[in-house]
Each structure stands twice: as structure tokens, then as C-alpha cells.
Design an enzyme around this catalytic site. Structure first.
Site, short mmCIF file in Angstrom:
data_model
loop_
_atom_site.label_atom_id
_atom_site.label_comp_id
_atom_site.label_asym_id
_atom_site.label_seq_id
_atom_site.Cartn_x
_atom_site.Cartn_y
_atom_site.Cartn_z
N GLU A 1 0.82 -1.22 0.00
CA GLU A 1 0.00 0.00 0.00
C GLU A 1 0.85 1.27 0.00
O GLU A 1 0.54 2.24 -0.69
CB GLU A 1 -0.94 0.00 1.21
CG GLU A 1 -2.09 -1.01 1.12
CD GLU A 1 -1.66 -2.46 1.30
OE1 GLU A 1 -0.51 -2.70 1.71
OE2 GLU A 1 -2.48 -3.36 1.02
N GLN B 1 -7.77 -2.51 -1.02
CA GLN B 1 -8.63 -3.70 -1.11
C GLN B 1 -9.68 -3.67 0.01
O GLN B 1 -10.84 -3.97 -0.21
CB GLN B 1 -7.79 -4.97 -1.05
CG GLN B 1 -8.54 -6.16 -1.58
CD GLN B 1 -7.62 -7.25 -2.09
OE1 GLN B 1 -6.91 -7.89 -1.32
NE2 GLN B 1 -7.60 -7.45 -3.40
N PHE B 2 -9.25 -3.26 1.17
CA PHE B 2 -10.13 -2.95 2.29
C PHE B 2 -9.58 -1.69 2.94
O PHE B 2 -8.35 -1.53 3.01
CB PHE B 2 -10.17 -4.08 3.32
CG PHE B 2 -10.96 -5.28 2.88
CD1 PHE B 2 -12.28 -5.45 3.29
CD2 PHE B 2 -10.42 -6.22 2.03
CE1 PHE B 2 -13.03 -6.54 2.87
CE2 PHE B 2 -11.16 -7.32 1.59
CZ PHE B 2 -12.47 -7.48 2.01
N ALA B 3 -10.48 -0.82 3.41
CA ALA B 3 -10.02 0.44 4.00
C ALA B 3 -9.05 0.19 5.15
O ALA B 3 -8.17 1.01 5.42
CB ALA B 3 -11.21 1.25 4.49
N ASP B 4 -9.21 -0.94 5.84
CA ASP B 4 -8.34 -1.27 6.98
C ASP B 4 -6.85 -1.28 6.58
O ASP B 4 -5.99 -0.94 7.38
CB ASP B 4 -8.70 -2.65 7.52
CG ASP B 4 -10.20 -2.77 7.79
OD1 ASP B 4 -10.59 -2.84 8.96
OD2 ASP B 4 -10.98 -2.78 6.80
N PHE B 5 -6.57 -1.69 5.35
CA PHE B 5 -5.17 -1.86 4.94
C PHE B 5 -4.48 -0.54 4.64
O PHE B 5 -3.29 -0.50 4.35
CB PHE B 5 -5.08 -2.82 3.74
CG PHE B 5 -5.69 -4.17 4.03
CD1 PHE B 5 -5.51 -4.75 5.28
CD2 PHE B 5 -6.47 -4.82 3.10
CE1 PHE B 5 -6.09 -5.98 5.59
CE2 PHE B 5 -7.05 -6.05 3.39
CZ PHE B 5 -6.87 -6.63 4.64
N HIS C 1 -11.35 -6.11 8.81
CA HIS C 1 -12.01 -5.95 7.52
C HIS C 1 -13.31 -5.16 7.67
O HIS C 1 -14.20 -5.27 6.84
CB HIS C 1 -12.34 -7.31 6.89
CG HIS C 1 -11.16 -8.02 6.32
ND1 HIS C 1 -10.26 -8.70 7.09
CD2 HIS C 1 -10.73 -8.15 5.04
CE1 HIS C 1 -9.33 -9.23 6.32
NE2 HIS C 1 -9.59 -8.91 5.06
#
Ligand SMILES: Cc1ncc(C[n+]2csc(CCOP(=O)(O)OP(=O)(O)O)c2C)c(N)n1
Length: 659
Positions: free
Chosen positions: A398, A420-424, A465
């Protein structure tokens, strides 16, 4: 030291000598000014100049260089007037950052130099993006980026080299190996035999050269440039040198064994080159004196000119305004009709596709977004229409990709990154917070990047996630933040985010992707960032919310037809629509701020504080907040339901209305 002039004529060699001497003389002057207390901190590059100067001379004037804190020679070799550099160091108006950042922390498109931020490492991925823009535009250019050997331990180094290798980007990654990272010697920094060996692991060419030999540096980079401009690929170049002074002057050199200084003093890049040029008849003792006298005079005048320059007069409006590139939302827009009923996810996909058609220089990057269509299939079919050049599968990195997006923007492109997911986004945090957000304020360069953030809970996906992480960003000036709750807003806000030249964090709620339908204009109708939507008029209380909270509020109002509730969908969090919120609260006298994020320090805290300060006299009850529990997000459905703010909406509304 062995110098090989190859085809360089005497005039060129003399010009090289001058380029090498000048930064040395400037630095010697800086050390005097430092002792006199006339300048602050200084990171000395004395003894390492052959790298900065030799490499800059090997780059074409329109090729980007990304130097570090010891690379004065890059700036002087690109002929930036010393007075402007001095003004930058002194925080004077004629510097590059209007007194907002120090030392070499600035960029200039005029000289094609992209300066570092304090953080070591992020510049490496910027070089990837710059080079990618050149490859896409078939410019046949090389990009040169510096790092110290110490900073090669940062993950950014790995990510940038890996991306450049996989994407065949024409970047020279130059390691200036000067033996120490502050006080840390190389054997405590890395455990490979030579740093250049790392090239093997990335599948790229590596070279190790004598960084104190200006001709070796120049010839090597000239040769590499010729090769990689034609046949784009990265190269790792380790230039061996030594830091002859402290990390910065105040920190001293006690930890360096004295014999090392003696050994490297004998290899000084300037005195050795001077000796060589004397033997070649290019220089004579008298000429050296003349050149030195000319430079001394020039340095003196340039420096004094800056001391005489008036200081910056602080002005709050200018400071706040310059966080963002000015942008006027187009007042004339396409007509909203006809519209087609679509899902929220289709609104996003439509917006992306339209923008890709409209902007030939728009690139989307993300994990698995090409043939696979992305984790949520938002970019399905994009590769077929726009090609793999503009719809790019990325390695899983990222930070490097956000950095590359910024590099694209620096070199004339627009970029969208799909997390891919906001968490990442945590893994790309530094680039967003410190590079994307602060660049316009620092040196007036817009960073035209949109980060798409599939966020939120409701799918039982657990702590990593499901997060609502908008408040990590609302705290950071320089970013714009939007959060659509409906398909039409999803399209309209995405188009606006892409049109806006500033960095925009675009939240998209995963739970809404396939669950919410609505009419979406077929035409490209943008929705202005910063404008809320009053979804439902009411008299008794206002619910101010965004994202999934909007749907909870609508559901609540449906369940309580006896209550007259006004619902405001903020849609944008930075800037947020203070006027709309204030107007509503003035009317209803009661306010509930509802969001999916955890309660403490969620964005609702900001709205509540604002309302208490500005609408106190209109309020019949304290502003109340309804947020999720101050815990991580659990996976189990019953636990998740208990966690989410929705579980406490009824009771908080009852409290608000009864007050
Ligand atoms: C991410 C980050 N961590 C720590 C620092 C503090 N710091 C500034 S310079 C430096 C040493 C850098 O060593 P090296 O990369 O070898 O470059 P050199 O100073 O030797 O030219 C450190 C630790 C920083 N600026 N950024």
C-alpha cells in the site's frame, strides 16, 4: 584514484570541476555561519559531493531527480540560484516553501527536483510513479532517486524496488553509502555483504562504484540512462563514500574511529579531481585561485542578499487557504435526467468508467483490480476497455502504491488507488498523511490522487475488515474526505473527487454495495464536495450522520412516523457543511450526531463541539452522540450488532427527545 575522462573535452572537465567545487565552498561557508549562529541545523555533504554533482550532470535537464538531505550538489548543479536556496533555509519569502518547511524539503517543477520529506524512504516510491508516467507517455526518460544506506532498512525501499522491477520502470535507485546512519554503522544496519547484492533479489541490475570519483559516477549514470531510457527498467546503484562530518553539526563524530577519517580524507572527491585536472592541463594553480575568488564573492553576495530580505508576515488566511489547490466546482452541470435504477456499487463503477473515458491521463491501481476486477468486482471489464497500462494490478504494498500515485500526479497524471479494504490503509498511512496531504501547503504542488476506501461493518468480517476509519484522516489538513450513502451520490462524489486536483479520500461502504438501490443519472453529474443533503425535513430533532448511519436514521424515522425528525446526510467530512447543519439545528433545537465509527474521538465529536460553540442558544437539549462501542470490531454477528451504534440509536433518541 583512477580518473577516466573518456570522450570529455577540457571545457567539460573544467565545468565539472566548477560544479564540484561550488557546493564544497557553500558548505564551508555554512559551517562558518553555523558557528556564528546565523543559520540553524546543517546536514553536511562534504566529501560526498561527487555523487550529487556527477549524477545530476548525467541527467537531462527535464528528467526528475529526488535528492536527500546531504545533496546540495544536486540543487547547485541544476543551477538554482544560491540566494533562493539560502532563502529556503532561512524561511524567507523568496524560498521555495514560504517559510513552511526547512532545508531541502521542497520540490520545484521548474528545476525538476522533488525534495524529500523528513521521513526517510517515501521518496523512493514517488520515483516509481514519476517513471511510470514517463513510460505511459512514451517519454523515454530516466528518473534518479537517492537514499542513504541507513534508509534502505525502511520497508519503503523494498516496496519501491519491487514495484519498479515488476513494472519495468526506468529508475536509478542510488544508494549513497557513507558508512553511518546518524551513529549507526553499516554492520548494525544490514547483514548482507554489499547492499548492491539486494538487486539480485529484485531481479534487477546492480552496480557498485566509487562514489568519490566524479567521472566514474558521471559515466556510469550516463551509460545506465542511455540503456534504461530506451529499454525501461530499474537499476540499483551503490555509491561508496564517507560522511566526513557529524550527522548534523551538533551531533559530533565521536563514534567514528579516527583512522577512517584519515583513510577517506585521502580519497576526497574534490582534491583528487583537482590533482587529476592539474595533470591533464585543464587546471592551473592560478586558475583555481581565480575560480575560488569568484565563487567566494558570489556566495557572499547571494547570502547577504537574503539576510537583507524582509521576513514573512504571518497571515492566517493565506496559511489556511494554501493547504489546498484552489478549485472551483463547475456551476454548469449536465442535466440529471434520465436516470437508471442501480446498486450503490454500480454507481461507483459507473463513475470510475466515465472518468476513465474522460481523462486519458487517469490511472487506477490496486490489488487484483485488472483481469480479476477487484475484490468487489468494481473494475470488472476495465482492462478490456482501458488496457493494462491504466488499470494496474499492484503488488501487495500500500505504501509504495500510494507513493507511486503521488509520483504519477507530480508528472502530469491523475491517479486512483483502490485499497482492497479500507483497513489496509494503515500500511500506506505515511504517504497519505505526510506526502499527499502536506505537499500543496509546502511547495504549492497539487497531488491529484483519489484513494478509494471500501470501509465499514455489517458483514461479520471482524476487526481487520470492518473498520470505520474516516477519523484517522479528518484530523489531517490537506485531505478532502467524502462518504456517499446512496448510488447517485456514490457516482457524483466520485466524479467530483476525481475532478478535484487535491488528494481525496473516498469512503465507500461495503455493506451498501449490493444492498442499496437508487436512481443514478446516466450523465456525469458531479456532487459538490462539502455539501450535505437534507434527506428529510423535520421539526423535533436533527440527526446528523453519514455513510451507513444515514440508513439507520432513515429506518428509525420510518419506525417513528409520529416523530418529526430531520435527517442530514453530510456526504462530505472534509470540508463538512457547517451551514446546513447549523440551519437544521437552529430549526429543531435538538441534535443527535450518529456514526458507525467508535464513539471516542469519532467525527461526531467535532460536530458536537462545533454545535455547542456556535448553536448553543438554539439548543433545547445537549448535543448527543451515538457511536459504536469503544472496542475493536468483533466478528460474531451478535457481538457485531451489539458493537454498532445502531444498537443504541433508539435509547439515545429517546433521551434526546425527552430532555
Ligand atoms: C522514517 C525516519 N526515521 C528516522 C529518521 C531520523 N533520521 C534522520 S537522518 C537519519 C540517518 C539516516 O541515515 P542514512 O539513510 O544512511 O543517510 P545519511 O544521513 O547517512 O546521509 C535518521 C535515523 C527519519 N528522518 N525518518
Amino acid at each position: 584514484m583512477n580518473f577516466d575522462r573518456k570522450n570529455l573535452d577540457n571545457d567539460t572537465l573544467l565545468a565539472f570541476y566548477k560544479k564540484l567545487l561550488f557546493p564544497r565552498m557553500v558548505e564551508e561557508k555554512m559551517l562558518i555561519l553555523l558557528r556564528q549562529g546565523r543559520i540553524g541545523k546543517w546536514f553536511s555533504g562534504i566529501g560526498q559531493e561527487a555523487i550529487a554533482v556527477g549524477s545530476t550532470l548525467a541527467m537531462a535537464a527535464d528528467e526528475y531527480i529526488l535528492p536527500m538531505h546531504r545533496n546540495l550538489g544536486v540543487f547547485t548543479s541544476r543551477d538554482i540560484p544560491l540566494s533562493r536556496l539560502m532563502a529556503q533555509w532561512q524561511g524567507k519569502p523568496s524560498g521555495f516553501t514560504k517559510g513552511r518547511d526547512r532545508s531541502f524539503h521542497f520540490g520545484t517543477q521548474e528545476y525538476k527536483i522533488i525534495g524529500m520529506i523528513s521521513h526517510l524512504g517515501p521518496q523512493l516510491a514517488l520515483a516509481d510513479g514519476i517513471a511510470l508516467a514517463d513510460v505511459l507517455a512514451d517519454n523515454k526518460k530516466s528518473t534518479l532517486v537517492f537514499t542513504g544506506e541507513g534508509a534502505t532498512s525502511e520497508g519503503d525501499f523494498h516496496e519501491a524496488l519491487n514495484i519498479a522491477s515488476v513494472w519495468k520502470l526506468p529508475v536509478i535507485f542510488l544508494i549513497e553509502n557513507n558508512g553511518y546512519g546518524l551513529s549507526t554503522p553499516t554492520n548494525e544496519q544490514y547483514n548482507c555483504r554489499e547492499l548492491v547484492d539486494k538487486a539480485i533479489g529484485y531481479g534487477i541490475e546492480g552496480r557498485r562504484i566509487d562514489g568519490n570519483n566524479i567521472l566514474e559516477v558521471y559515466h556510469t549514470i550516463t551509460e545506465l540512462n542511455e540503456a534504461i531510457r530506451e529499454n525501461p527498467r530499474p537499476v540499483l546503484l551503490e555509491c561508496m563514500t564517507f560522511r566526513m562530518r557529524g550527522h548534523e553539526e551538533a551531533s559530533g563524530t565521536k563514534y567514528v574511529p579516527p583512522n577512517l577519517f584519515e583513510w577517506w580524507a585521502a580519497k576526497d572527491p574534490l582534491t583528487n579531481f583537482e590533482k587529476y585536472l592539474l595533470t591533464q592541463g585543464v587546471l592551473q594553480k592560478e586558475l583555481i585561485l581565480v575560480i575560488r575568488q569568484q565563487f567566494s564573492k558570489l556566495i557572499e553576495t547571494e547570502i547577504e542578499k537574503v539576510y537583507a530580505e524582509a521576513d514573512i508576515i504571518p497571515d492566517i488566511d493565506t496559511e489556511v487557504r494554501d493547504m489546498y489547490k484552489p478549485y472551483s466546482f463547475p456551476t454548469v452541470q449536465a442535466k440529471a435526467l434520465p436516470a437508471t435504477n442501480k446498486r450503490y456499487i454500480d454507481g461507483i463503477s459507473d463513475g470510475l468508467k466515465s472518468a476513465m473515458r474522460k481523462h486519458n491521463n487517469l490511472v487506477i491501481m490496486g490489488q487484483d483490480i485488472a483481469e480479476y476486477g477487484g475484490a468487489f468486482k468494481i473494475t470488472q471489464g476495465f482492462v478490456e476497455e482501458f488496457g493494462k497500462g491504466r488499470v494496474r494490478n499492484t503488488p501487495i504494498c500500500e505504501s509504495g502504491i500510494v507513493g507511486a500515485a503521488m509520483g504519477l500526479a507530480l508528472n502530469g497524471y491523475k491517479a486512483i488507488v483502490e485499497m482492497q479494504f479500507a483497513d489496509f490503509v494503515t500500511c500506506g498511512f505515511n504517504q497519505i498523511i505526510n506526502n499527499l496531504a502536506k505537499t500543496h501547503y509546502r511547495w504549492a504542488q497539487a497531488v491529484d490522487v483519489v484513494i478509494r476506501m471500501p470501509a465499514g461493518a455489517g458483514t461479520g468480517a471482524g476487526p481487520f475488515h470492518s473498520q470505520s476509519n474516516e477519523a484517522w484522516f479528518t484530523k489531517t489538513p490537506g485531505l478532502k474526505i467524502v462518504y456517499p450513502a446512496f448510488p447517485a451520490d456514490a457516482k457524483g462524489l466520485l466524479l467530483a473527487a476525481i475532478d478535484d486536483p487535491n488528494p481525496v479520500i473516498y469512503f465507500e461502504h461495503k455493506y451498501l454495495y449490493r444492498g442499496i438501490h437508487g436512481d443514478v443519472p446516466d450523465a456525469d453529474v458531479m456532487i459538490e464536495i462539502g455539501k450535505a443533503n437534507v434527506l428529510k425535513q423535520g421539526e423535533q430533532a436533527s440527526i446528523i450522520t453519514f455513510g451507513l448511519g444515514v440508513h439507520w436514521a432513515l429506518e428509525y424515522a420510518d419506525k417513528h412516523p409520529d416523530q418529526s425528525i430531520e435527517i442530514i446526510d453530510l456526504r462530505s467530512l472534509q470540508p463538512w457543511d457547517k451551514d446546513a447543519v447549523e440551519a437544521s439545528v437552529m430549526k429543531t433545537g435538538r441534535a443527535l450526531v450518529l456514526h458507525e465509527d467508535t464513539l471516542t474521538s469519532g467525527f461526531g465529536a467535532e460536530i458536537a463541539a462545533h454545535l455547542s460553540e456556535h448553536c448553543f442558544k438554539y439548543l433545547d437539549a445537549p448535543v448527543m452522540r451515538c457511536g459504536s462501542l469503544d472496542t475493536a470490531i468483533p466478528m460474531n454477528k451478535a457481538l457485531e450488532d451489539q458493537f454498532l451504534a445502531k444498537a443504541r440509536l433508539e435509547e439515545t433518541m429517546a433521551k434526546l427527545l425527552a430532555y
